[in-house]
Motif scaffolding. Structure first.
Motif, PDB file in Angstrom:
ATOM      1  N   ARG A 236       0.862  -1.472  -0.426  1.00  0.00           N
ATOM      2  CA  ARG A 236      -0.249   0.299  -0.070  1.00  0.00           C
ATOM      3  C   ARG A 236       0.943   1.395   0.496  1.00  0.00           C
ATOM      4  NH1 ARG A 236      -2.966   0.346   6.094  1.00  0.00           N
ATOM      5  NH2 ARG A 236      -1.083   1.317   7.451  1.00  0.00           N
ATOM      6  N   LEU A 237       0.611   2.052  -0.949  1.00  0.00           N
ATOM      7  CA  LEU A 237       1.299   3.430  -0.876  1.00  0.00           C
ATOM      8  C   LEU A 237      -0.306   4.586  -0.345  1.00  0.00           C
ATOM      9  CD1 LEU A 237       3.527   4.878  -1.037  1.00  0.00           C
ATOM     10  CD2 LEU A 237       2.537   5.327  -3.896  1.00  0.00           C
ATOM     11  N   ALA A 238       0.300   5.421   1.208  1.00  0.00           N
ATOM     12  CA  ALA A 238       0.259   6.554   1.729  1.00  0.00           C
ATOM     13  C   ALA A 238       0.045   7.758   1.197  1.00  0.00           C
ATOM     14  CB  ALA A 238      -0.746   6.534   2.718  1.00  0.00           C
TER      15      ALA A 238
ATOM     16  N   ASP B  34      -5.449   3.359   7.601  1.00  0.00           N
ATOM     17  CA  ASP B  34      -5.414   2.198   6.469  1.00  0.00           C
ATOM     18  C   ASP B  34      -5.395   2.398   4.900  1.00  0.00           C
ATOM     19  OD1 ASP B  34      -6.969  -0.229   8.473  1.00  0.00           O
ATOM     20  OD2 ASP B  34      -4.296   0.055   8.075  1.00  0.00           O
ATOM     21  N   THR B  35      -6.052   3.906   5.097  1.00  0.00           N
ATOM     22  CA  THR B  35      -6.129   4.783   3.865  1.00  0.00           C
ATOM     23  C   THR B  35      -4.704   4.668   3.178  1.00  0.00           C
ATOM     24  OG1 THR B  35      -7.573   5.940   5.170  1.00  0.00           O
ATOM     25  CG2 THR B  35      -6.834   6.851   3.043  1.00  0.00           C
ATOM     26  N   GLY B  36      -5.956   4.058   1.883  1.00  0.00           N
ATOM     27  CA  GLY B  36      -4.333   4.566   0.509  1.00  0.00           C
ATOM     28  C   GLY B  36      -4.668   3.645  -0.480  1.00  0.00           C
ATOM     29  N   THR B  37      -3.247   3.442  -1.746  1.00  0.00           N
ATOM     30  CA  THR B  37      -3.661   3.138  -2.501  1.00  0.00           C
ATOM     31  C   THR B  37      -3.285   1.566  -2.464  1.00  0.00           C
ATOM     32  OG1 THR B  37      -3.928   4.835  -4.284  1.00  0.00           O
ATOM     33  CG2 THR B  37      -3.365   2.465  -5.499  1.00  0.00           C
ATOM     34  N   TYR B  38      -3.957   0.536  -2.823  1.00  0.00           N
ATOM     35  CA  TYR B  38      -3.320  -0.822  -2.584  1.00  0.00           C
ATOM     36  C   TYR B  38      -3.016  -1.044  -3.490  1.00  0.00           C
ATOM     37  CZ  TYR B  38      -4.627  -0.521   2.459  1.00  0.00           C
ATOM     38  OH  TYR B  38      -4.812  -0.210   3.749  1.00  0.00           O
TER      39      TYR B  38
ATOM     40  N   GLU C 179       4.945   0.197   1.575  1.00  0.00           N
ATOM     41  CA  GLU C 179       4.868  -0.566   2.809  1.00  0.00           C
ATOM     42  C   GLU C 179       4.055  -2.053   2.270  1.00  0.00           C
ATOM     43  OE1 GLU C 179       3.493   0.771   6.669  1.00  0.00           O
ATOM     44  OE2 GLU C 179       1.672   1.543   5.559  1.00  0.00           O
ATOM     45  N   GLY C 180       4.770  -2.736   2.801  1.00  0.00           N
ATOM     46  CA  GLY C 180       4.072  -4.036   2.192  1.00  0.00           C
ATOM     47  C   GLY C 180       3.032  -5.107   3.620  1.00  0.00           C
ATOM     48  N   VAL C 181       1.838  -5.175   3.214  1.00  0.00           N
ATOM     49  CA  VAL C 181       0.996  -5.731   3.743  1.00  0.00           C
ATOM     50  C   VAL C 181       0.932  -7.311   4.565  1.00  0.00           C
ATOM     51  CG1 VAL C 181      -1.678  -5.464   4.113  1.00  0.00           C
ATOM     52  CG2 VAL C 181      -0.476  -3.171   2.960  1.00  0.00           C
ATOM     53  N   ALA C 182       0.877  -7.729   3.064  1.00  0.00           N
ATOM     54  CA  ALA C 182       0.277  -9.262   3.554  1.00  0.00           C
ATOM     55  C   ALA C 182       1.137 -10.188   2.150  1.00  0.00           C
ATOM     56  CB  ALA C 182      -0.667  -9.644   3.614  1.00  0.00           C
ATOM     57  N   ALA C 183       1.757 -10.772   2.093  1.00  0.00           N
ATOM     58  CA  ALA C 183       2.201 -11.777   1.374  1.00  0.00           C
ATOM     59  C   ALA C 183       1.781 -13.413   1.457  1.00  0.00           C
ATOM     60  CB  ALA C 183       3.532 -11.720   1.358  1.00  0.00           C
ATOM     61  N   VAL C 184       1.482 -13.806   0.396  1.00  0.00           N
ATOM     62  CA  VAL C 184       1.660 -15.414   0.474  1.00  0.00           C
ATOM     63  C   VAL C 184       1.766 -16.435  -0.366  1.00  0.00           C
ATOM     64  CG1 VAL C 184      -0.438 -15.504  -0.632  1.00  0.00           C
ATOM     65  CG2 VAL C 184       0.181 -17.533   0.745  1.00  0.00           C
TER      66      VAL C 184
ATOM     67  N   GLN D  78      -2.472  -2.047 -11.139  1.00  0.00           N
ATOM     68  CA  GLN D  78      -2.466  -0.633 -11.124  1.00  0.00           C
ATOM     69  C   GLN D  78      -2.796  -0.065  -9.769  1.00  0.00           C
ATOM     70  OE1 GLN D  78      -4.969  -3.218 -11.864  1.00  0.00           O
ATOM     71  NE2 GLN D  78      -6.906  -1.619 -10.799  1.00  0.00           N
ATOM     72  N   GLY D  79      -2.927  -0.194  -8.972  1.00  0.00           N
ATOM     73  CA  GLY D  79      -3.833  -0.313  -7.248  1.00  0.00           C
ATOM     74  C   GLY D  79      -5.211  -0.137  -7.149  1.00  0.00           C
ATOM     75  N   THR D  80      -6.031  -0.043  -6.559  1.00  0.00           N
ATOM     76  CA  THR D  80      -7.225   0.294  -5.917  1.00  0.00           C
ATOM     77  C   THR D  80      -7.242   1.006  -4.586  1.00  0.00           C
ATOM     78  OG1 THR D  80      -9.229  -0.854  -5.105  1.00  0.00           O
ATOM     79  CG2 THR D  80      -7.487  -1.947  -4.898  1.00  0.00           C
TER      80      THR D  80
END
Length: 122
Positions: A39-41, A90-94, A47-52, A115-117
């Motif tokens: 995510r980018l605020a 948590d606001t930002g582009t994910y 910053e990384g949020v989660a990965a699998v 492209q982000g949401t």
């Protein structure tokens, strides 16, 4: 050519939930071991949020633990992020991202990006 398309962002009240989706094309089975969310605020670094990874092993940022859940449907080539108890920070582009090798939270090591949401919590 890998293409990642995110959806599911929106505006939500504090404490609400959102489920982000990412559909991948151009990825063959097993070609991308790791998929993750960043995510980018405004005013902050990505910053990384989660990965699998392809074995189902998950990694979460500290702020996401207990509130966010990442999941991956390898057959459908889809990635999801269930976000609960959302906060204004948590606001930002994910962004959805994919990496051929194993998981990391270093954005520069992911070669494919969506492209982000936009997620807005107020």
């Amino acid at each position: 050519h890998v293409q990642l398309v995110e959806s599911g962002g929106g505006s939500v009240q504090v404490g609400g939930s959102l489920r982000l989706s990412c559909v991948a094309s151009g990825i063959t089975d097993g070609s991308h071991r790791c998929m993750g969310w960043f995510r980018l605020a405004p005013g902050k670094e990505a910053e990384g949020v989660a990965a699998v990874d392809s074995d189902g092993y998950t990694t979460y940022a500290d702020f996401a633990k207990g509130r966010f859940t990442i999941s991956r449907d390898i057959a459908e080539k889809a990635l999801y992020l269930q976000m609960n108890t959302l906060k204004p920070e948590d606001t930002g582009t994910y962004y959805c991202a994919a990496r051929v090798r194993g998981c990391t939270f270093t954005a520069s090591e992911f070669g494919d990006w969506g492209q982000g949401t936009q997620v807005t919590v107020s």
